[in-house]
Write an enzyme that holds these catalytic residues in place. Structure first.
Site, PDB file in Angstrom:
ATOM      1  CD  GLU A  65      -3.065  -1.116   0.303  1.00 50.77           C
ATOM      2  OE1 GLU A  65      -3.068  -0.228  -0.579  1.00 50.77           O
ATOM      3  OE2 GLU A  65      -3.936  -2.000   0.378  1.00 50.77           O
TER       4      GLU A  65
ATOM      5  CG  HIS B 241      -4.515  -0.167   5.402  1.00 53.82           C
ATOM      6  ND1 HIS B 241      -5.891  -0.065   5.375  1.00 53.82           N
ATOM      7  CD2 HIS B 241      -4.216  -1.392   4.902  1.00 53.82           C
ATOM      8  CE1 HIS B 241      -6.388  -1.183   4.883  1.00 53.82           C
ATOM      9  NE2 HIS B 241      -5.403  -2.010   4.588  1.00 53.82           N
TER      10      HIS B 241
ATOM     11  CG  HIS C  79      -7.574  -5.282   7.478  1.00 52.96           C
ATOM     12  ND1 HIS C  79      -6.965  -6.440   7.003  1.00 52.96           N
ATOM     13  CD2 HIS C  79      -7.225  -4.300   6.605  1.00 52.96           C
ATOM     14  CE1 HIS C  79      -6.290  -6.165   5.901  1.00 52.96           C
ATOM     15  NE2 HIS C  79      -6.420  -4.879   5.638  1.00 52.96           N
TER      16      HIS C  79
ATOM     17  CG  HIS D 101      -9.272  -3.182   2.182  1.00 54.76           C
ATOM     18  ND1 HIS D 101      -8.450  -2.856   1.133  1.00 54.76           N
ATOM     19  CD2 HIS D 101      -8.438  -3.667   3.133  1.00 54.76           C
ATOM     20  CE1 HIS D 101      -7.197  -3.163   1.419  1.00 54.76           C
ATOM     21  NE2 HIS D 101      -7.168  -3.645   2.632  1.00 54.76           N
TER      22      HIS D 101
END
Ligand code: 13P
Ligand code: ZN
Length: 280
Positions: free
Chosen positions: A131, A154, A156, A227
């Site tokens: 990413e 980032h 989840h 996501h």
């Protein structure tokens, strides 16, 4: 043991914080396998320590570190990142391993002078997260604006991701208002709310661009449909805090629903009062 962190307390503090947050992500169940990534702009710590922008000069002062890798293409040109240094989680590396051995599961990169490549300068040639386009495009924009934000995350988070499977929640600011109304802290500590990016291929430049667009609309936290989330803040702990607060609100909503009722939520007047008292 050879490491760029040796005798570098400012830099070590940054990496210790990354490791601490990586542990929280794993403990929360937000980091299955290699899920999630962290990128921190450590240019200030490197330049403060070595007083130089040239990687050759830096290497000369770091005989204990591996030689830099040949330049690797970023896939885009980022003019505001020339000569900047970042710590990046390695692609396919586990957060739970990053927590224990950050310099074995992440690396420090330098953006080359053409602003289109990076080289890995320490400690080991660990390839950065897939990413990277999202993270670096966002950091390029932050640098352009002179923003104090240095960290991007980032991850989840289970309940927040679950909520993006319900189309009405994807309408602009519907989720923000719902989450704000669950507990006063959310309104107070995530005052900018939650932007939404419709599903896009993980690690794609399209996802990176859509993330940047939402951040430029004024959000600090962006939901990637089905996501995960992407958050920015001054340091990695603060970025984690924002996601933690939002996911707590999501958990309260889901707990109420699982008890069989629709949570009432704080009223608009109550949220307005909070905004006034907290100066939001
Ligand atoms: P990386 O292992 O490449 O960091 O990817 C994890 C992830 O969550 C991709 O969206
Ligand atoms: Zn992901």
């Amino acid at each position: 043991m050879k490491s760029i962190l040796n005798n570098n307390p400012e830099l070590k503090h940054q990496i210790d914080q990354v490791a601490e947050v990586a542990g929280y992500l794993w403990q929360k169940g937000w980091a299955e396998r290699n899920g999630g990534n962290i990128v921190v702009n450590i240019t200030d710590q490197i330049n403060y320590l070595y007083g130089c922008h040239s990687v050759t000069a830096l290497q000369a002062r770091l005989p204990q570190c591996d030689s830099p890798t040949p330049p690797i293409e970023i896939g885009t040109t980022l003019p505001h990142l020339k000569g900047c240094y970042f710590f990046c989680k390695g692609t396919n590396r586990r957060m739970r391993d990053l927590a224990r051995w950050p310099m074995d599961n992440g690396s420090i990169i330098r953006i080359t002078d053409d602003c289109a490549h990076y080289e890995i300068i320490a400690d080991k040639p660990v390839k950065p997260t897939s990413e990277l386009p999202s993270h670096l495009m966002v950091h390029n924009d932050l640098m352009a604006k002179g923003s104090p934000y240095k960290a991007s995350l980032h991850t989840h988070p289970i309940e927040l991701v679950a909520m993006t499977h319900h189309r009405p929640f994807l309408e602009k600011d519907v989720l923000t208002r719902l989450l704000w109304s669950m507990i006063p802290e959310t309104r107070a500590f995530c005052p900018k709310g939650l932007g939404i990016v419709p599903y896009l291929l993980p690690s794609s430049v399209a996802l990176a661009q859509a993330t940047l667009d939402r951040l430029n609309e004024g959000y600090d936290v962006v939901m990637w449909e089905k996501h995960g989330v992407f958050a920015v803040d001054t340091d990695i702990m603060a970025a984690f805090d924002q996601v933690d607060v939002l996911n707590k609100a999501a958990q309260i909503y889901m707990s109420a629903r699982s008890m069989g009722f629709n949570p009432e939520g704080m009223s608009d007047a109550q949220m307005q009062e909070l905004a006034e008292v907290f100066g939001l």
